[in-house]
Scaffold this motif. Structure first.
Motif: not given
Length: 170
Positions: A17, A21, A47, A51, A77-78, A81, A106, A108-109, A112
C-alpha cells in the motif's frame, strides 16, 4: 524481497500500500509524458500483482472467518480498479482523460486501503483476530508475488480480470 522484511502477511500488504501511494504521488508531480507513462505502468503492475495475491491467497484464507460483506466489498473495489488499470495500460499520457483516470484510480485505492487498514473494524483488524497463521500466509504470498513480478518483467502480465463485476459490452 526476503520474507524477513515483513513480520506477517498484513505487514506485507501494508508495505505494498505504501509503495503504491508513493508511486501515485510521483505521478502527480511528474511533468514529462514519458515519466508519467513509466509511473502509470509501475502503478498498474503493482496493483495487478497486489490484487492477484490478495484474491488468490489472502482473501480466501479469511472467508468464513471475518465478515463476508467486508470481503465481498473488497472484491468489488478491486474490480473497479482493474477496469481503470486495463484502460490506463492500453492508453498513453496523450489520451483524453489519462491523468483523470490515474487520479480516480488513486482515489479508489485510497478508499480501499482505508477499508482494509481501519483500526478495530477494518479488514486487517478482523483478520488479526481470526485463527489464521499470518506468517505462513506471508510466505505463500511472497512466493506468488515473486513469480508474478518475474512474469511482469519477462512476458508481462495479462489484463486484470474482474471477479465480481460483469462488464457488458455494447
Amino acid at each position: 524481497m526476503p520474507s524477513e522484511s515483513f513480520t506477517d502477511a498484513i505487514a506485507m500488504l501494508k508495505a505494498d500500500h505504501r509503495a503504491v501511494e508513493a508511486l501515485f504521488e510521483q505521478f502527480e508531480n511528474a511533468t514529462s509524458s514519458s515519466r508519467k507513462q513509466k509511473l502509470a505502468h509501475e502503478i498498474c503492475t503493482e496493483l495487478k500483482v497486489h490484487t492477484l495475491i490478495e484474491e488468490e491467497i489472502f482473501y480466501p484464507a479469511f472467508r468464513g472467518k471475518i465478515e463476508d460483506d467486508t470481503l465481498d466489498e473488497a472484491y468489488v473495489e478491486h474490480d473497479g480498479a482493474k477496469v481503470l488499470v486495463n484502460d490506463i495500460e492500453a492508453g498513453s499520457p496523450a489520451d483524453d482523460f489519462y491523468d483523470a483516470k490515474v487520479k480516480v484510480l488513486s482515489e479508489e485505492i485510497k478508499h480501499h486501503v482505508h477499508e482494509e487498514e481501519m483500526p478495530s473494524e477494518g479488514m486487517f483488524a478482523q483478520c488479526r483476530k481470526a485463527d489464521v497463521d499470518l506468517v505462513a500466509l506471508r510466505d505463500q504470498m511472497l512466493a506468488r508475488k515473486e513469480e508474478l513480478m518475474a512474469q511482469a518483467k519477462s512476458a508481462g502480465l495479462p489484463l486484470a480480470q474482474p471477479t465480481a463485476v460483469h462488464l457488458i459490452s455494447a
